[in-house]
Enzyme design. Structure first.
Site, short mmCIF file in Angstrom:
data_model
loop_
_atom_site.label_atom_id
_atom_site.label_comp_id
_atom_site.label_asym_id
_atom_site.label_seq_id
_atom_site.Cartn_x
_atom_site.Cartn_y
_atom_site.Cartn_z
N LYS A 33 0.74 -1.10 -0.04
CA LYS A 33 0.08 -0.02 0.06
C LYS A 33 0.78 1.20 -0.13
O LYS A 33 0.43 2.20 -0.59
CB LYS A 33 -0.94 0.00 1.17
CG LYS A 33 -2.25 -0.96 0.94
CD LYS A 33 -3.04 -0.44 1.91
CE LYS A 33 -4.22 -1.54 1.67
NZ LYS A 33 -5.48 -1.15 2.54
N LYS A 57 -6.75 -9.21 -8.83
CA LYS A 57 -7.93 -9.51 -7.85
C LYS A 57 -9.11 -8.23 -8.09
O LYS A 57 -8.83 -7.25 -8.62
CB LYS A 57 -7.31 -9.00 -6.47
CG LYS A 57 -6.99 -10.17 -5.55
CD LYS A 57 -6.74 -10.03 -4.26
CE LYS A 57 -7.69 -9.76 -3.26
NZ LYS A 57 -7.23 -9.56 -1.83
N LYS A 85 -11.86 -2.87 -5.26
CA LYS A 85 -12.59 -1.22 -5.06
C LYS A 85 -12.28 -0.20 -5.88
O LYS A 85 -12.91 0.63 -6.31
CB LYS A 85 -12.48 -0.86 -3.68
CG LYS A 85 -13.22 -1.93 -2.72
CD LYS A 85 -13.07 -1.33 -1.10
CE LYS A 85 -13.84 -2.25 -0.15
NZ LYS A 85 -13.48 -1.81 1.32
#
Ligand code: TRP
Length: 333
Positions: free
Chosen positions: A111, A194, A197
């Site tokens: 991240k 994946k 969002k």
């Protein structure tokens, strides 16, 4: 009775991967455990969130729990920031966890990316807050996806070090509950990524708020390959898009992927996709409708969150008092 804690970040675009990998499993657990389900808004702000979006997305997580079938009478649904024990215990855990432990967290590395100097301190300390979430309730089991296993290991390390340093048996060692096969749902546009969002393409994911028509349209447009479905699982190895759609079918139908192949081997996507669409609309469509109903009634969602916050606070208060006393904080009397 053993106690479950789990959390979902209110960062928008909740999707089929969140449902199949996590939220769906929360429902069945209510029969065997005391369950506490949280919208982890304090985790969300470890990266920038627009305040108005954060408010809406917090309600959205609560609505998703409800729409999926979590019963707010039996289980607790609440927002993390409403129970101050999370922040208080997280501070104590900041002083228990070691820099070396956090330096090994792969999610932080992913991240924070290349520009680590510019990541928030909160993003770095994220796993300590997650440990506080769980241990503020002395939860024993945590249903999570594969990607959270390392954070749960850290929770165990923190519990263990706290117990050892202070010579107590205050905290249990939590067990992860990781659910069956095909919980890793991939993007509908690229089977190697994946479902996410934050993917810029709305066609990459099916969300909790998609209605039946958009579920059908997204699956119709989902990427595939030219070959028919094989008979054996190994033959899906180099066919990420086919493997993903078979996995989604299996998860929605509560079948194994092999059972899906047994039924569809030799079938072209022109046959398989409509079958998958019917199944997805049948299983996921009603959730979208319930989400829409709950969206129109934010007062109801807020009252669930308020009731949940009161019940969660009542459970966490004695744990926090015990911990403060152990650490040597004077208790105001
Ligand atoms: N880190 C989890 C995720 O991103 C969310 C989370 C926060 C959580 N606190 C938790 C999950 C406690 C389980 C238990 O998916």
């Amino acid at each position: 009775m053993s106690r479950i804690f789990s959390g979902v970040q209110p960062t928008g675009n909740l999707h089929l991967g969140n449902y199949l990998g996590a939220i769906r499993n929360f429902v069945g657990l209510q029969d065997n455990y005391e369950c506490i389900y949280c919208a982890v808004n304090m985790h969300a702000i470890t990266v920038w969130q627009d305040p108005e979006d954060l408010r809406n997305n917090t309600r959205e997580v609560a609505a998703a729990y409800l729409a999926a079938g979590v019963d707010p009478k039996r289980s607790i649904i609440f927002a993390q920031s409403s129970v101050s024990a999370h922040a208080e215990l997280a501070w104590i855990f900041n002083c228990v966890a070691r820099l070396g432990w956090l330096n090994r967290m792969t999610q932080f590395k992913e991240k924070a990316g290349k520009n680590r100097e510019n990541a928030s301190v909160g993003l770095y300390a994220y796993p300590n807050l997650m440990a506080a979430d769980i241990l503020a309730y002395k939860a024993t089991h945590v249903p999570v996806g594969e990607d959270q296993k390392q954070h749960l290991e850290l929770t165990r390390d923190i519990a263990q070090k706290f117990n050892k340093d202070y010579g107590t048996e205050t905290f249990p060692l939590v067990e992860p509950l990781i659910f069956g096969e095909a919980t890793r749902v991939m993007s509908l546009r690229d089977g190697s990524k994946k479902m996410s969002k934050s993917d810029p393409s709305d066609y990459s994911r099916i969300t909790f708020t998609d209605d039946r028509d958009s579920i059908a349209m997204k699956l119709r447009k989902a990427r595939t390959d030219p070959d028919p479905l094989p008979a054996k699982l190994e033959e899906l190895d180099n066919r990420p898009e086919a493997a993903n759609l078979v996995g989604i079918y299996a998860a929605l139908a509560d079948m194994t992927r092999q059972q899906v192949l047994d039924e569809f081997s030799g079938a072209a996507f022109s046959t398989f996709k409509p079958a998958l669409t019917d199944l997805a609309v049948e299983k996921f469509g009603p959730i979208g409708e319930e989400m829409k109903r709950l969206r129109a009634d934010p007062g109801h969602v807020d009252s669930v969150l308020k009731d949940g916050a009161e019940r969660a606070s009542a459970l966490a208060a004695p744990v926090l008092a015990e911990v403060k006393d152990i650490v040597g904080f004077l208790l105001a009397r």
